[in-house]
Scaffold this motif. Structure first.
Motif, mmCIF file in Angstrom:
data_model
loop_
_atom_site.group_PDB
_atom_site.id
_atom_site.type_symbol
_atom_site.label_atom_id
_atom_site.label_comp_id
_atom_site.label_asym_id
_atom_site.label_seq_id
_atom_site.Cartn_x
_atom_site.Cartn_y
_atom_site.Cartn_z
ATOM 1 N N GLN A 169 0.822 -1.202 0.000
ATOM 2 C CA GLN A 169 0.000 0.000 0.000
ATOM 3 C C GLN A 169 0.863 1.262 0.000
ATOM 4 O OE1 GLN A 169 -2.775 -1.127 3.429
ATOM 5 N NE2 GLN A 169 -4.165 -0.042 2.061
ATOM 6 N N PRO A 170 1.536 1.540 -1.102
ATOM 7 C CA PRO A 170 2.312 2.789 -1.152
ATOM 8 C C PRO A 170 1.378 3.985 -1.127
ATOM 9 C CG PRO A 170 2.168 1.803 -3.331
ATOM 10 C CD PRO A 170 1.580 0.799 -2.378
ATOM 11 N N PRO A 171 1.852 5.128 -0.695
ATOM 12 C CA PRO A 171 1.020 6.330 -0.714
ATOM 13 C C PRO A 171 0.466 6.600 -2.110
ATOM 14 C CG PRO A 171 3.006 6.722 0.561
ATOM 15 C CD PRO A 171 3.178 5.388 -0.097
ATOM 16 N N ARG A 172 -0.742 7.158 -2.143
ATOM 17 C CA ARG A 172 -1.413 7.432 -3.413
ATOM 18 C C ARG A 172 -1.532 8.941 -3.592
ATOM 19 N NH1 ARG A 172 -6.900 7.277 -4.262
ATOM 20 N NH2 ARG A 172 -7.154 6.329 -2.204
ATOM 21 N N LEU A 173 -1.075 9.430 -4.722
ATOM 22 C CA LEU A 173 -1.101 10.856 -5.034
ATOM 23 C C LEU A 173 -2.277 11.138 -5.960
ATOM 24 C CD1 LEU A 173 2.123 9.758 -5.204
ATOM 25 C CD2 LEU A 173 2.466 12.224 -5.084
ATOM 26 N N THR A 174 -3.074 12.175 -5.630
ATOM 27 C CA THR A 174 -4.302 12.449 -6.370
ATOM 28 C C THR A 174 -4.489 13.944 -6.542
ATOM 29 O OG1 THR A 174 -5.295 10.507 -5.306
ATOM 30 C CG2 THR A 174 -6.780 11.982 -6.467
ATOM 31 N N LEU A 175 -4.986 14.323 -7.720
ATOM 32 C CA LEU A 175 -5.416 15.697 -7.966
ATOM 33 C C LEU A 175 -6.942 15.769 -7.884
ATOM 34 C CD1 LEU A 175 -3.288 16.991 -10.993
ATOM 35 C CD2 LEU A 175 -3.214 17.839 -8.642
ATOM 36 N N TYR A 176 -7.451 16.878 -7.331
ATOM 37 C CA TYR A 176 -8.887 17.093 -7.238
ATOM 38 C C TYR A 176 -9.231 18.485 -7.770
ATOM 39 C CZ TYR A 176 -8.954 13.115 -3.966
ATOM 40 O OH TYR A 176 -8.820 11.875 -3.392
ATOM 41 N N ASP A 177 -10.435 18.604 -8.370
ATOM 42 C CA ASP A 177 -10.954 19.918 -8.711
ATOM 43 C C ASP A 177 -12.181 20.201 -7.845
ATOM 44 O OD1 ASP A 177 -13.088 18.513 -9.826
ATOM 45 O OD2 ASP A 177 -12.385 18.772 -11.882
ATOM 46 N N GLU A 178 -12.881 21.305 -8.129
ATOM 47 C CA GLU A 178 -13.999 21.687 -7.273
ATOM 48 C C GLU A 178 -15.149 20.683 -7.299
ATOM 49 O OE1 GLU A 178 -14.581 24.137 -11.100
ATOM 50 O OE2 GLU A 178 -12.941 23.301 -9.892
ATOM 51 N N ASN A 179 -15.214 19.862 -8.345
ATOM 52 C CA ASN A 179 -16.268 18.857 -8.421
ATOM 53 C C ASN A 179 -15.858 17.544 -7.762
ATOM 54 O OD1 ASN A 179 -18.112 20.488 -9.993
ATOM 55 N ND2 ASN A 179 -16.707 20.203 -11.714
ATOM 56 N N SER A 180 -14.621 17.130 -7.946
ATOM 57 C CA SER A 180 -14.191 15.830 -7.427
ATOM 58 C C SER A 180 -13.705 15.881 -5.982
ATOM 59 C CB SER A 180 -13.080 15.255 -8.316
ATOM 60 O OG SER A 180 -11.952 16.104 -8.350
ATOM 61 N N ILE A 181 -13.458 17.084 -5.424
ATOM 62 C CA ILE A 181 -12.913 17.169 -4.072
ATOM 63 C C ILE A 181 -13.849 16.537 -3.048
ATOM 64 C CG2 ILE A 181 -13.881 19.476 -3.649
ATOM 65 C CD1 ILE A 181 -10.472 18.173 -2.409
ATOM 66 N N SER A 182 -15.120 16.432 -3.360
ATOM 67 C CA SER A 182 -16.073 15.833 -2.417
ATOM 68 C C SER A 182 -15.789 14.358 -2.181
ATOM 69 C CB SER A 182 -17.502 16.003 -2.931
ATOM 70 O OG SER A 182 -17.675 15.351 -4.181
ATOM 71 N N ARG A 183 -14.953 13.736 -3.017
ATOM 72 C CA ARG A 183 -14.638 12.304 -2.860
ATOM 73 C C ARG A 183 -13.451 12.071 -1.943
ATOM 74 N NH1 ARG A 183 -14.507 12.112 -8.718
ATOM 75 N NH2 ARG A 183 -12.309 11.502 -8.533
ATOM 76 N N ILE A 184 -12.809 13.113 -1.462
ATOM 77 C CA ILE A 184 -11.515 12.942 -0.802
ATOM 78 C C ILE A 184 -11.601 12.024 0.410
ATOM 79 C CG2 ILE A 184 -11.773 15.078 0.549
ATOM 80 C CD1 ILE A 184 -8.674 15.372 0.232
ATOM 81 N N ALA A 185 -12.631 12.171 1.222
ATOM 82 C CA ALA A 185 -12.734 11.327 2.414
ATOM 83 C C ALA A 185 -13.081 9.891 2.057
ATOM 84 C CB ALA A 185 -13.775 11.895 3.370
ATOM 85 N N GLN A 186 -13.848 9.704 0.981
ATOM 86 C CA GLN A 186 -14.178 8.350 0.535
ATOM 87 C C GLN A 186 -12.943 7.621 0.017
ATOM 88 O OE1 GLN A 186 -17.356 9.967 -2.086
ATOM 89 N NE2 GLN A 186 -18.587 8.269 -1.327
ATOM 90 N N GLU A 187 -11.994 8.368 -0.515
ATOM 91 C CA GLU A 187 -10.797 7.772 -1.096
ATOM 92 C C GLU A 187 -9.641 7.687 -0.108
ATOM 93 O OE1 GLU A 187 -10.042 10.006 -4.657
ATOM 94 O OE2 GLU A 187 -11.830 9.227 -5.669
#
Length: 337
Positions: free
Chosen positions: A78-96
């Motif tokens: 489980q290496p760290p996962r790097l992710t970009l978010y915009d104003e629409n996708s940021i709502s998924r941050i806690a789910q991910e």
């Protein structure tokens, strides 16, 4: 070698040191001026623009240095996962976010994704189930209005963006636990209760002890020191809303106010350093993995050259401890269970 026991090493470093860390495959969170971040090679890193730091020598302004957090010891599968978010996708941050771990999030100041997170994060799915900590990137204060805050995303060839948020999701070992804590020296003062009819970064129409009013008028009529934030009790945690500027009929804020919440202007803090050192438990210093402090604390309490305990990290345009904070020091601990 990955051991499943995550550690985060932190330090101020020069460009050559950070470049070597990136090229060796390390997972990093980097803070520094855009001129330096823009020249970093691609790799496993996220970053935010800021030239203000808490260092071992004290508060510091430097557009050539970098502050780096190095994440090591994560589970091999489980290496760290790097992710970009915009104003629409940021709502998924806690789910991910990882089931057992933490997320470090960087959002560029005044971007759409910053505003979306600030106003909506408390209602995101799974929020508060996994620690989310981070900060709002900024610029040197002399560049306000002429340059934009940015985040860096190492996997995209050192991509810098002024409209995306960057996150590092980190799973930790089964015998570890991550916790977010804050040091907020401000408490509600003895003044009147202020309430707002709607959510937003603008304070205008409000009630003052139940009477209709205007926040800008109230500040002027009562000679309020706007270095002091509005403070509210959010479910037992004191949260600040800092004043950006007072206009003729409205007040621009660094964080949103929410309807149904009672705000009061804060009591003054007489001695920031002494009060801070009293507020931070000495026993936690060895477990702190990540830390950031607000630039308003740096400015109003004149922290340049002054030490905030043993804590080091970026001095930022806002802090994230699940939700957006102002004039607060936020930190993450990783402890053995």
């Amino acid at each position: 070698m990955a051991t499943g026991e995550v550690t985060v090493e932190s330090s101020v470093a020069d460009f050559a040191t950070v470049k070597q860390l990136i090229e060796s495959g390390e997972y990093l969170v980097v803070a520094g001026d855009e001129k330096v971040l823009s020249t970093l090679p691609s790799g496993n890193w996220i970053a935010g623009t800021i030239p203000y730091f808490m260092t071992e020598e004290g508060g510091k302004v430097d557009q050539s240095l970098l502050y780096v957090n190095i994440v090591r010891g994560f589970p091999a599968n489980q290496p760290p996962r790097l992710t970009l978010y915009d104003e629409n996708s940021i709502s998924r941050i806690a789910q991910e976010a990882p089931e057992n771990g933490f997320t470090i999030l960087i959002l560029p100041a005044s971007s759409e994704v910053h505003l979306a997170y600030a106003q909506n994060a408390p209602d995101y799915p799974n929020m508060y189930f996994s620690p989310i900590i981070g900060w709002i990137s900024g610029v040197h204060l002399s560049e306000l209005g002429s340059n934009k805050a940015k985040v860096g995303f190492g996997p995209a060839s050192g991509h810098l963006s002024d409209n995306k948020a960057a996150a590092l999701h980190v799973a930790i070992g089964e015998s570890q636990m991550a916790n977010i804590k804050i040091v907020n020296l401000f408490q509600p003062g003895s003044g009147p209760s202020i309430r707002f009819p709607e959510i937003g970064f603008v304070g205008a129409t409000c009630t003052v002890d139940g009477k209709e009013g205007n926040l800008a008028d109230y500040i002027r009529d009562n000679n309020i020191d706007t270095r002091l934030p509005l403070v509210a009790n959010y479910c037992g945690v004191m949260v600040n809303v800092s004043i950006q500027e007072v206009l003729s009929n409205q007040v621009n804020l660094y964080a949103p106010v929410f309807p149904g919440v009672e705000y009061k202007f804060a009591e003054p803090v007489d001695d920031y350093i002494a009060d801070f050192n009293r507020a931070l438990p000495a026993s936690e210093s060895n477990n702190i993995a990540f830390c950031c402090n607000c630039i308003l604390n740096f400015l109003y309490s004149e922290l340049e050259g002054k030490k905030t305990g043993n804590l080091t990290g970026p001095i930022t345009f806002g802090e994230v401890a699940y939700q957006l904070l102002n004039q607060t020091l936020a930190y993450l601990t990783i402890e053995s269970t």
